[in-house]
Enzyme design. Structure first.
Site, PDB file in Angstrom:
ATOM      1  N   CYS A 169      -1.759   3.226   7.139  1.00  0.00           N
ATOM      2  CA  CYS A 169      -0.602   3.680   6.376  1.00  0.00           C
ATOM      3  C   CYS A 169      -0.435   5.192   6.385  1.00  0.00           C
ATOM      4  CB  CYS A 169      -0.705   3.147   4.957  1.00  0.00           C
ATOM      5  SG  CYS A 169      -0.953   1.372   4.974  1.00  0.00           S
ATOM      6  N   HIS A 310       1.966   9.043  -2.510  1.00  0.00           N
ATOM      7  CA  HIS A 310       1.739   7.838  -1.714  1.00  0.00           C
ATOM      8  C   HIS A 310       1.848   6.611  -2.620  1.00  0.00           C
ATOM      9  CE1 HIS A 310       0.105   5.246   1.385  1.00  0.00           C
ATOM     10  NE2 HIS A 310      -0.835   4.821   0.565  1.00  0.00           N
ATOM     11  N   GLU A 321      -4.943   8.809  -6.911  1.00  0.00           N
ATOM     12  CA  GLU A 321      -4.040   9.855  -6.446  1.00  0.00           C
ATOM     13  C   GLU A 321      -3.576  10.728  -7.610  1.00  0.00           C
ATOM     14  OE1 GLU A 321      -0.457   8.530  -4.520  1.00  0.00           O
ATOM     15  OE2 GLU A 321       0.007  10.552  -3.780  1.00  0.00           O
ATOM     16  N   LYS A 344       8.259   4.301  -3.466  1.00  0.00           N
ATOM     17  CA  LYS A 344       7.899   2.925  -3.072  1.00  0.00           C
ATOM     18  C   LYS A 344       8.469   1.878  -4.038  1.00  0.00           C
ATOM     19  CE  LYS A 344       3.930   3.708  -0.103  1.00  0.00           C
ATOM     20  NZ  LYS A 344       3.638   5.143  -0.170  1.00  0.00           N
ATOM     21  N   HIS A 349       6.202  -0.656   0.519  1.00  0.00           N
ATOM     22  CA  HIS A 349       5.253   0.118   1.316  1.00  0.00           C
ATOM     23  C   HIS A 349       5.515  -0.148   2.797  1.00  0.00           C
ATOM     24  CE1 HIS A 349       1.930   2.198   2.759  1.00  0.00           C
ATOM     25  NE2 HIS A 349       0.922   1.577   2.173  1.00  0.00           N
ATOM     26  N   PHE A 408      -5.813   2.608   4.719  1.00  0.00           N
ATOM     27  CA  PHE A 408      -7.043   1.820   4.792  1.00  0.00           C
ATOM     28  C   PHE A 408      -8.007   2.512   5.757  1.00  0.00           C
ATOM     29  CE2 PHE A 408      -5.703  -2.820   3.685  1.00  0.00           C
ATOM     30  CZ  PHE A 408      -5.440  -2.428   2.404  1.00  0.00           C
TER      31      PHE A 408
HETATM   32  C1  LIG Z   1      -7.554   8.067   1.106  1.00  0.00           C
HETATM   33  O1  LIG Z   1      -7.481   6.968   1.911  1.00  0.00           O
HETATM   34  C2  LIG Z   1      -8.025   5.765   1.329  1.00  0.00           C
HETATM   35  C3  LIG Z   1      -8.121   4.681   2.310  1.00  0.00           C
HETATM   36  O2  LIG Z   1      -9.089   3.782   1.911  1.00  0.00           O
HETATM   37  C4  LIG Z   1      -7.120   5.355   0.265  1.00  0.00           C
HETATM   38  O3  LIG Z   1      -7.466   4.077  -0.245  1.00  0.00           O
HETATM   39  C5  LIG Z   1      -7.210   6.368  -0.771  1.00  0.00           C
HETATM   40  O4  LIG Z   1      -6.176   6.097  -1.664  1.00  0.00           O
HETATM   41  C6  LIG Z   1      -7.091   7.808  -0.285  1.00  0.00           C
HETATM   42  N1  LIG Z   1      -7.887   8.625  -1.115  1.00  0.00           N
HETATM   43  C7  LIG Z   1      -7.741   8.965  -2.358  1.00  0.00           C
HETATM   44  C8  LIG Z   1      -6.568   8.574  -3.185  1.00  0.00           C
HETATM   45  O5  LIG Z   1      -8.593   9.668  -2.845  1.00  0.00           O
END
Ligand SMILES: *[C@@H]1O[C@H](CO)[C@@H](O)[C@H](O)[C@H]1NC(C)=O
Ligand SMILES: *[C@@H]1O[C@H](CO)[C@@H](O)[C@H](O)[C@H]1NC(C)=O
Ligand SMILES: *[C@@H]1O[C@H](CO)[C@@H](O)[C@H](O)[C@H]1NC(C)=O
Length: 421
Positions: A169, A310, A321, A344, A349, A408
């Site tokens: 993503c 995001h 986040e 979103k 998404h 992911f």
């Molecule tokens: C960074 O990427 C990961 C992927 O597993 C995501 O799940 C995560 O939200 C992101 N990191 C954060 C929010 O710290």
């Protein structure tokens, strides 16, 4: 250092085909999430954000308006969407190069998270039942992720860098960020950059549902299903579409009198090094990506006026986040003075296209001084203390904005856009 500006925009989204219609619907608080057809009836999730069918002039998708029959057969849907978005962005930028020199200085960097799941699925079944003869010669060219970029180069004759990113993503954001580096480094003067995705298929829904990523309780009320930061949020909703930005070296844009939407000032990347699907609680990866984007942009956290998050409407992701944003931007201000929204709620998404479409929304936010709303944010969850622009857009003079994308595997990217100075 060569500067990079945005001179063209193109989009195919669940809200509409085209930037103008999409943006209008987004600001009007419309939602592109719908009930899916019968094929999905046995699944726990029967909704997704699909691109509306119709005619171009009314903001609808009709492949016949973009492709001749042979092209349509040879291209998977994610490639078709990218052709349309690239076409719109190039027209918007007024860039139709003719000379060999111009063609060689124009490149494409367009990614996808999954590519054509439909082709992988139907070809597997065909091979299992009928063997070699049942496998179409078009199978491989339709399947490959980099063919979206490839088809754009062939259609327009662009001979600059030809690159494709696949980082789940984060693909769309990485594509735009990497493309800006090609321009800075001198490999190209113009890059067509973005992401594309179309994998709303029972198998994909089954997979994401089994990974417990999707919102399952909203089959009868699809437009309420994607609710970033809200107390009742329960997972993301799959979407499809494409977003394309025309990035251009500043002097090149100035010389030809191009309209400039914004400058791409910074790009930060990081990894969580934590878990396949879950972020660390404090959002350490997100924090690092944003911080690196701001260092690159030579901007302090106190100068950021808007964050397009995001935030996918999952329990853990939104918390992580939010915590990262508050930690970084909260150095200079109190939580309620921090402006964040997640689009979103309106488009779901878009996976590999999400970062590109959201970068495009962020560029428009900077260009038009308006923050698009977070739909379905009726009761912010505990600990969410910022201004999330609930349900209706807000005016704000935005000089500097950040767009976040996470994927992911723990991969994170942030892009920083600013008004041109
Ligand atoms: C960074 O990427 C990961 C992927 O597993 C995501 O799940 C995560 O939200 C992101 N990191 C954060 C929010 O710290
Ligand atoms: C770009 O990559 C695609 C896919 O690999 C390829 O088919 C195409 O010819 C390439 N374009 C150029 C100009 O090299
Ligand atoms: C946040 O948005 C509001 C408008 O809703 C505006 O008044 C305020 O100045 C903004 N804050 C920042 C830091 O941009």
């Amino acid at each position: 250092m060569r500067r990079v500006v945005v001179t063209g925009l193109g989009a195919v989204t669940p809200l509409a085909l085209g930037v103008k219609h999409t943006w209008k619907h987004l600001l009007a608080g419309q939602c592109g999430i719908k009930k899916l057809g019968e094929k999905f009836n046995d699944l726990p999730v029967q909704i997704a954000a699909t691109v509306p069918a119709g005619n171009k002039d009314d903001g609808g998708w009709n492949p016949k308006e973009w492709l001749v029959a042979g092209e349509e057969r040879g291209m998977a849907l994610f490639s078709q969407y990218s052709i349309a978005a690239a076409e719109e962005a190039l027209q918007d930028a007024g860039w139709a190069p003719k000379t060999e020199e111009e063609l060689e200085r124009t490149g494409v960097c367009l990614g996808s998270g999954i590519g054509s799941l439909e082709d992988a699925y139907s070809s597997s079944i065909a091979y299992e039942s009928g063997g070699l003869k049942k496998v179409s010669p078009r199978f491989v060219p339709r399947l490959l992720i980099n063919l979206a970029a490839g088809h754009i180069t062939m259609k327009h004759g662009f001979k600059g860098p030809n690159h494709s990113v696949s980082t789940a993503c984060t693909s769309g954001a990485h594509s735009i960020g990497d493309a800006s580096r090609f321009i800075q480094f001198g490999d190209a003067d113009i890059m067509v950059a973005g992401g594309s995705e179309s994998c709303i298929h029972p198998l994909a829904i089954a997979g994401f549902a089994r990974a417990r990523s999707l919102a399952t309780d909203w089959n009868d009320n699809p437009t309420a299903s994607s609710r970033p930061f809200d107390r009742a949020r329960a997972g993301f909703v799959m979407g499809e579409g494409a977003g394309v930005l025309v990035l251009e070296e500043y002097e090149h844009a100035k010389k030809r009198g191009a309209k400039i939407y914004a400058e791409l000032l910074g790009y930060g990347l990081s990894a969580d090094a934590h878990h396949i699907t879950a972020p660390p609680k404090d959002g350490a990866g997100a924090y690092l990506a944003m911080k690196r984007a701001l260092v690159h942009a030579k901007k302090g956290p106190g100068e950021v006026q808007y964050v397009n998050a995001h935030a996918t409407s999952t329990l853990l992701g939104d918390v992580a986040e939010n915590s990262a944003i508050c930690r970084l931007l909260g150095e200079d201000r109190r939580p309620h003075e921090i402006n964040i929204s997640s689009t979103k709620g309106a488009v779901g998404h878009l996976l590999g296209a999400a970062g590109a479409v959201e970068a495009l929304f962020t560029v428009l936010a900077v260009h038009e001084n308006v923050m698009p709303p977070t739909l379905n944010l009726d009761n912010p969850d505990e600990g969410f203390e910022c201004n999330y622009v609930p349900n209706i857009p807000q005016q704000n003079k935005i000089d500097v904005a950040v767009s976040n994308s996470f994927g992911f595997g723990g991969t994170n990217a942030s892009l920083c856009f600013a008004k041109l100075r």
